[in-house]
Motif scaffolding. Structure first.
Motif, mmCIF file in Angstrom:
data_model
loop_
_atom_site.group_PDB
_atom_site.id
_atom_site.type_symbol
_atom_site.label_atom_id
_atom_site.label_comp_id
_atom_site.label_asym_id
_atom_site.label_seq_id
_atom_site.Cartn_x
_atom_site.Cartn_y
_atom_site.Cartn_z
ATOM 1 N N GLY A 190 -12.008 14.997 -1.803
ATOM 2 C CA GLY A 190 -12.148 15.645 -1.138
ATOM 3 C C GLY A 190 -12.215 16.965 -1.691
ATOM 4 N N GLY A 191 -11.957 17.093 -3.088
ATOM 5 C CA GLY A 191 -11.040 18.806 -3.305
ATOM 6 C C GLY A 191 -10.352 19.430 -3.538
ATOM 7 N N LYS A 192 -9.364 18.297 -2.463
ATOM 8 C CA LYS A 192 -8.216 18.960 -2.312
ATOM 9 C C LYS A 192 -7.017 18.783 -4.167
ATOM 10 C CE LYS A 192 -7.511 16.755 2.331
ATOM 11 N NZ LYS A 192 -6.812 16.075 3.126
ATOM 12 N N ASP A 193 -6.566 20.391 -4.113
ATOM 13 C CA ASP A 193 -6.117 20.152 -5.168
ATOM 14 C C ASP A 193 -4.009 19.954 -5.160
ATOM 15 O OD1 ASP A 193 -7.525 21.440 -6.580
ATOM 16 O OD2 ASP A 193 -7.973 22.598 -5.195
ATOM 17 N N ILE A 194 -3.737 19.453 -6.319
ATOM 18 C CA ILE A 194 -2.423 19.285 -6.428
ATOM 19 C C ILE A 194 -1.690 20.387 -6.351
ATOM 20 C CG2 ILE A 194 -0.870 18.264 -7.133
ATOM 21 C CD1 ILE A 194 -2.936 16.388 -8.530
ATOM 22 N N LEU A 195 -0.266 20.542 -5.544
ATOM 23 C CA LEU A 195 0.208 22.058 -5.426
ATOM 24 C C LEU A 195 1.291 21.709 -6.293
ATOM 25 C CD1 LEU A 195 -0.013 23.337 -1.062
ATOM 26 C CD2 LEU A 195 -1.931 23.210 -3.419
ATOM 27 N N VAL A 196 2.010 23.142 -6.767
ATOM 28 C CA VAL A 196 3.110 23.097 -7.652
ATOM 29 C C VAL A 196 3.835 24.313 -6.751
ATOM 30 C CG1 VAL A 196 4.173 23.918 -10.004
ATOM 31 C CG2 VAL A 196 1.536 23.028 -9.739
ATOM 32 N N ARG A 197 5.403 23.635 -6.213
ATOM 33 C CA ARG A 197 5.910 24.530 -5.954
ATOM 34 C C ARG A 197 7.110 25.145 -6.910
ATOM 35 N NH1 ARG A 197 4.090 24.405 -0.552
ATOM 36 N NH2 ARG A 197 3.152 23.303 0.323
ATOM 37 N N THR A 198 7.875 25.967 -5.606
ATOM 38 C CA THR A 198 9.186 26.786 -7.096
ATOM 39 C C THR A 198 10.237 25.305 -6.448
ATOM 40 O OG1 THR A 198 9.325 27.709 -4.841
ATOM 41 C CG2 THR A 198 8.495 29.134 -6.512
ATOM 42 N N THR A 199 10.358 24.916 -5.619
ATOM 43 C CA THR A 199 11.133 24.135 -5.750
ATOM 44 C C THR A 199 11.149 22.553 -5.795
ATOM 45 O OG1 THR A 199 12.608 24.764 -3.302
ATOM 46 C CG2 THR A 199 13.128 26.242 -4.789
ATOM 47 N N VAL A 200 12.019 21.544 -5.183
ATOM 48 C CA VAL A 200 11.927 20.425 -4.954
ATOM 49 C C VAL A 200 11.262 20.921 -3.432
ATOM 50 C CG1 VAL A 200 14.116 19.739 -4.501
ATOM 51 C CG2 VAL A 200 12.747 17.821 -4.988
ATOM 52 N N GLU A 201 11.619 21.371 -2.593
ATOM 53 C CA GLU A 201 11.948 21.581 -0.685
ATOM 54 C C GLU A 201 9.724 21.330 -0.587
ATOM 55 O OE1 GLU A 201 13.566 23.186 -1.976
ATOM 56 O OE2 GLU A 201 15.521 21.980 -1.416
ATOM 57 N N LEU A 202 9.412 20.580 0.119
ATOM 58 C CA LEU A 202 7.862 20.324 0.453
ATOM 59 C C LEU A 202 7.128 22.072 1.017
ATOM 60 C CD1 LEU A 202 7.516 17.028 1.014
ATOM 61 C CD2 LEU A 202 6.842 17.872 -0.839
ATOM 62 N N ASP A 203 8.189 22.645 1.531
ATOM 63 C CA ASP A 203 7.665 23.707 2.207
ATOM 64 C C ASP A 203 7.828 25.302 1.047
ATOM 65 O OD1 ASP A 203 10.180 23.610 2.643
ATOM 66 O OD2 ASP A 203 10.000 23.834 4.508
ATOM 67 N N SER A 204 8.260 24.734 -0.552
ATOM 68 C CA SER A 204 8.602 26.001 -0.637
ATOM 69 C C SER A 204 7.803 26.449 -1.319
ATOM 70 C CB SER A 204 9.717 25.663 -2.330
ATOM 71 O OG SER A 204 8.498 24.384 -3.153
ATOM 72 N N GLU A 205 7.474 27.931 -2.203
ATOM 73 C CA GLU A 205 6.546 28.733 -2.595
ATOM 74 C C GLU A 205 5.191 27.774 -3.625
ATOM 75 O OE1 GLU A 205 5.506 32.801 -4.407
ATOM 76 O OE2 GLU A 205 7.682 31.836 -3.307
ATOM 77 N N VAL A 206 4.142 27.762 -3.276
ATOM 78 C CA VAL A 206 3.391 27.753 -4.184
ATOM 79 C C VAL A 206 3.104 28.407 -5.397
ATOM 80 C CG1 VAL A 206 0.921 27.258 -4.172
ATOM 81 C CG2 VAL A 206 1.846 26.716 -2.814
ATOM 82 N N VAL A 207 3.243 28.370 -6.848
ATOM 83 C CA VAL A 207 3.292 28.786 -8.025
ATOM 84 C C VAL A 207 1.922 28.695 -8.726
ATOM 85 C CG1 VAL A 207 6.031 29.561 -7.519
ATOM 86 C CG2 VAL A 207 5.244 27.626 -8.980
#
Length: 281
Positions: A190-207
């Protein structure tokens, strides 16, 4: 005229000790030695008979500078040498360096044991089979005594030591240098993308944002977090800027099936990686 000998004399301030008081002291000491020690005194225990290490030095987590500077590897106290202590020297072996990736040789007929320390007598914490990959954590050491004299031992991520080469001790070479594992994004819904984040935490910043088919390079060991979700540090090449190759470093979820989620990435086998490289020539 010589002074007379008194067997009952006891004048400590004049260093005069008669035979009878000395014999009485000996009996008192002998009786004390037969009694069990009181509970309020220190006791000595051989650490080899302990289930866990009695004293552990403070753990120093590696900083970014530590991981990038190979010259300061000797001072990295976060690499535990474990127990029991065994004499070893830092050696230069092949193309080994911190962060390098290694593969267990495919022609081995035995498992490669992962132990808690550099000693071959330290506790077994895991096993690797032919074809398994892992990342080097620090400089290798050569055992200089005992039955493993000449064995090259290597610390690996996230913890433990393995034998890299036992040829000097009459055994095989266990490891060969390989490329960093590469993974292909396979999640598409459904067009959902895979997010790359700064740290291992799931709520860290998307880079960065990845799409199905994108290829990433593994940068460290996979970590399992809440509900069995697997997270992995990666490096993504994102073209060139100002003539230099630009890379993005971050964390992605490889597999969330344990939490009723999707599988996001699939490991690219080495045969397929080699085929891709030949195709680009």
């Amino acid at each position: 005229m010589s002074p007379s000998f008194d067997s009952t004399a006891w004048v400590p301030e004049q260093h005069v000790y008669g035979l009878l008081p000395l014999l009485m002291c000996r009996e008192v000491i002998r009786e004390e030695l037969t009694l069990p020690p009181p509970d309020d005194r220190l006791k000595a225990v051989d650490s080899k008979h302990c289930e866990s290490q009695i004293f552990k030095p403070p753990r120093k987590e590696p900083s970014t500078k530590d991981l990038d500077d190979e010259d300061e590897d000797d001072a990295c106290s976060y690499i535990s040498e474990g127990e029991p202590c065994e004499r070893s020297d830092v050696v230069s072996w092949g193309k080994s360096r911190r962060g390098s990736w290694w593969r267990v040789r495919s022609n081995l007929r035995e498992d490669l044991i992962v132990r808690s320390g550099v000693s071959l007598s330290s506790v077994e914490i895991g096993r690797c089979v032919a074809g398994d990959l892992f990342q080097q954590k620090g400089k290798p050491r050569m055992l200089i005594s005992g039955k493993g004299h000449g064995c090259i031992r290597m610390p690996i991520q996230p913890s433990g030591w393995v034998t890299a080469d036992a040829s000097r001790a009459g055994g095989p070479q266990y490891l060969i240098r390989t490329h960093a594992p590469q993974w292909r994004a396979i999640y598409e819904a459904g067009g959902k993308d895979i997010l790359v984040r700064t740290t291992v935490e799931l709520d860290s910043e998307v880079v960065a944002i990845l799409s199905c088919g994108d290829i990433v390079e593994q940068a460290g060991p996979i970590t399992t977090i809440i509900e069995g979700v697997e997270r992995m540090p990666i490096v993504v090449k994102s073209g060139r800027q100002n003539g230099d190759s630009h890379k993005i470093v971050g964390w992605v979820t490889t597999d969330a099936s344990a939490a009723d989620g999707p599988v996001f990435f699939k490991l690219i086998q080495e045969v397929e990686m080699n085929h891709q490289k030949r195709g680009r020539r």
